[in-house]
Design an enzyme around this catalytic site. Structure first.
Site, PDB file in Angstrom:
ATOM      1  CB  SER A   1      -0.873   0.062   1.459  1.00 24.55           C
ATOM      2  OG  SER A   1      -1.628   1.236   1.395  1.00 24.55           O
TER       3      SER A   1
ATOM      4  CE1 TYR B   1      -4.657  -2.302   5.111  1.00 26.22           C
ATOM      5  CE2 TYR B   1      -3.539  -0.066   4.761  1.00 26.22           C
ATOM      6  CZ  TYR B   1      -4.195  -1.170   4.317  1.00 26.22           C
ATOM      7  OH  TYR B   1      -4.422  -1.450   2.983  1.00 26.22           O
TER       8      TYR B   1
HETATM    9  N1  LIG Z   1      -8.827  -0.240  -1.972  1.00 23.62           N
HETATM   10  C1  LIG Z   1      -7.685   0.667  -1.516  1.00 23.62           C
HETATM   11  O1  LIG Z   1      -7.894   1.897  -1.332  1.00 23.62           O
HETATM   12  C2  LIG Z   1      -6.308   0.018  -0.974  1.00 23.62           C
HETATM   13  C3  LIG Z   1      -5.380   0.787  -1.024  1.00 23.62           C
HETATM   14  C4  LIG Z   1      -4.050   0.250  -0.713  1.00 23.62           C
HETATM   15  C5  LIG Z   1      -4.013  -1.262  -0.332  1.00 23.62           C
HETATM   16  N2  LIG Z   1      -5.072  -2.074  -0.737  1.00 23.62           N
HETATM   17  C6  LIG Z   1      -4.805  -3.404  -0.480  1.00 23.62           C
HETATM   18  O2  LIG Z   1      -5.371  -4.028  -1.458  1.00 23.62           O
HETATM   19  C7  LIG Z   1      -5.591  -5.311  -1.047  1.00 23.62           C
HETATM   20  C8  LIG Z   1      -7.360  -5.617  -1.562  1.00 23.62           C
HETATM   21  O3  LIG Z   1      -8.109  -4.511  -1.021  1.00 23.62           O
HETATM   22  P1  LIG Z   1      -9.667  -4.391  -1.497  1.00 23.62           P
HETATM   23  O4  LIG Z   1      -9.647  -2.922  -1.442  1.00 23.62           O
HETATM   24  O5  LIG Z   1      -9.727  -4.737  -2.880  1.00 23.62           O
HETATM   25  O6  LIG Z   1     -10.429  -4.775  -0.414  1.00 23.62           O
HETATM   26  P2  LIG Z   1     -11.951  -5.432  -0.512  1.00 23.62           P
HETATM   27  O7  LIG Z   1     -12.321  -5.559   1.058  1.00 23.62           O
HETATM   28  O8  LIG Z   1     -12.767  -4.860  -1.325  1.00 23.62           O
HETATM   29  O9  LIG Z   1     -11.627  -7.233  -0.807  1.00 23.62           O
HETATM   30  C9  LIG Z   1     -10.695  -7.832   0.078  1.00 23.62           C
HETATM   31  C10 LIG Z   1     -11.205  -9.336  -0.268  1.00 23.62           C
HETATM   32  O10 LIG Z   1     -10.322 -10.033   0.859  1.00 23.62           O
HETATM   33  C11 LIG Z   1     -11.193 -11.112   1.594  1.00 23.62           C
HETATM   34  N3  LIG Z   1     -10.564 -11.380   3.032  1.00 23.62           N
HETATM   35  C12 LIG Z   1     -10.482 -10.459   4.061  1.00 23.62           C
HETATM   36  N4  LIG Z   1      -9.884 -11.385   4.982  1.00 23.62           N
HETATM   37  C13 LIG Z   1      -9.820 -12.665   4.414  1.00 23.62           C
HETATM   38  C14 LIG Z   1      -9.099 -13.544   5.042  1.00 23.62           C
HETATM   39  N5  LIG Z   1      -8.553 -13.772   6.357  1.00 23.62           N
HETATM   40  N6  LIG Z   1      -8.668 -14.865   4.144  1.00 23.62           N
HETATM   41  C15 LIG Z   1      -9.278 -14.791   2.750  1.00 23.62           C
HETATM   42  N7  LIG Z   1      -9.871 -13.543   2.239  1.00 23.62           N
HETATM   43  C16 LIG Z   1      -9.833 -12.551   3.093  1.00 23.62           C
HETATM   44  C17 LIG Z   1     -12.439 -10.526   1.623  1.00 23.62           C
HETATM   45  O11 LIG Z   1     -13.521 -11.431   1.785  1.00 23.62           O
HETATM   46  C18 LIG Z   1     -12.519  -9.757   0.275  1.00 23.62           C
HETATM   47  O12 LIG Z   1     -13.217 -10.461  -0.798  1.00 23.62           O
HETATM   48  C19 LIG Z   1      -5.745  -5.326   0.352  1.00 23.62           C
HETATM   49  O13 LIG Z   1      -4.417  -6.217   0.800  1.00 23.62           O
HETATM   50  C20 LIG Z   1      -5.692  -3.882   0.713  1.00 23.62           C
HETATM   51  O14 LIG Z   1      -4.945  -3.718   1.862  1.00 23.62           O
HETATM   52  C21 LIG Z   1      -6.291  -1.533  -0.998  1.00 23.62           C
END
Ligand SMILES: NC(=O)c1ccc[n+]([C@@H]2O[C@H](COP(=O)([O-])OP(=O)(O)OC[C@H]3O[C@@H](n4cnc5c(N)ncnc54)[C@H](O)[C@@H]3O)[C@@H](O)[C@H]2O)c1
Length: 255
Positions: free
Chosen positions: A142, A155
């Site tokens: 991130s 986080y």
């Molecule tokens: N959306 C953002 O702005 C953003 C920014 C930086 C980093 N990220 C990172 O991107 C990645 C995906 O984020 P996103 O925004 O698509 O999230 P999201 O919440 O939309 O999707 C995350 C998915 O992970 C699954 N999940 C959660 N805990 C789990 C577990 N213990 N085991 C298996 N699956 C699990 C959820 O069911 C979901 O399907 C993450 O690592 C997040 O930290 C997101």
């Protein structure tokens, strides 16, 4: 096709960035294991991919459990006969700042967001070495591994760990033909982002507008834009790229 005859495991692939990446991988010829806790969304995505001519299977996987991760990896090998790519993407947010984060909160985030990536890399590498074809591992870090903020103390810790582990694993696995890279997304419009807005504000739409106001491009990123960067790192086009933390944030960290 950029991933023809490859097989991939993607964690957190039922929604958001993971789901967009599973679609892109499939469009480029990969067989995919959609590994997630969310069975309803995960099986719906698998059906969508199969209906459009792709190969996909759902693995009910909690990444905080090593046995679940190993089962997903073994499913990839048994179903598709190969295991070439891991996208270590599942994570959860905790919006609390350092004064409000308990020891238990911290341990939970480390277990889900960082320990899972460590175990995922190690167990995948063991299998890739057995297969003898090398491979590509991509971890989701991130921009919060790069810059600070008032909240998200645990986080930030986990994402800093993911970025650093990426560099160490890249060096450690190089001799086996395994590349390890990370992506550092900025603010991406996903269900997870909207959940964070709902958890931190009585007015989630106002929170979304405040995220938007911080963006140099005056818009949020899309899951597909991140999926395209993951696709590059997964493919042979990135054959000389390892240990990299690729930032895709619309300029957020450079202004
Ligand atoms: N959306 C953002 O702005 C953003 C920014 C930086 C980093 N990220 C990172 O991107 C990645 C995906 O984020 P996103 O925004 O698509 O999230 P999201 O919440 O939309 O999707 C995350 C998915 O992970 C699954 N999940 C959660 N805990 C789990 C577990 N213990 N085991 C298996 N699956 C699990 C959820 O069911 C979901 O399907 C993450 O690592 C997040 O930290 C997101």
């Amino acid at each position: 096709m950029r991933l023809a005859n490859r097989a991939a495991v993607l964690t957190g692939a039922a929604n958001g960035i993971g789901a967009a990446t599973a679609r892109r991988f499939s469009e480029e010829g990969a067989s995919v294991v959609v590994a997630d806790l969310d069975e309803a969304a995960g099986t719906a995505l698998v059906s969508e991919i199969v209906e459009t001519g792709g190969k996909a299977v759902f693995a009910n996987c909690d990444v905080s459990e090593r046995a679940d991760l190993e089962a997903a990896f073994d499913l990839c090998s048994s179903r598709f006969g190969r295991f070439d790519i891991l996208f270590n993407n599942a994570a959860v947010q905790d919006t609390r700042g350092i004064l409000d984060t308990t020891d238990e909160d911290f341990d939970t985030l480390v277990r889900v967001n960082l320990r899972s990536v460590f175990i995922g890399i190690r167990e995948t590498a063991r299998r890739m070495i057995d297969h003898g074809n090398g491979g590509s591992i991509i971890n989701t870090s991130s921009t919060f591994a790069i810059v600070g903020s008032p909240g998200y103390a645990a986080y930030h810790t986990t994402k800093g760990g993911v970025s650093s582990l990426t560099r160490a694993a890249a060096i450690g696995l190089m001799e086996h033909g395994i590349r390890v890279n990370a992506i550092c997304p900025g603010t991406i419009d996903t269900p997870g982002l909207r959940l964070g807005a709902a958890n931190t504000s009585a007015d989630p739409e106002a929170a979304m507008r405040s995220y938007l106001s911080l963006q140099p491009m005056k818009r949020l990123g899309t899951p597909k834009e991140i999926a395209n960067t993951v696709l590059f790192l997964a493919s042979d086009e990135a054959s000389f790229v390892t240990g990299e933390n690729l930032v895709a944030d619309g300029g957020y960290t450079v202004v």
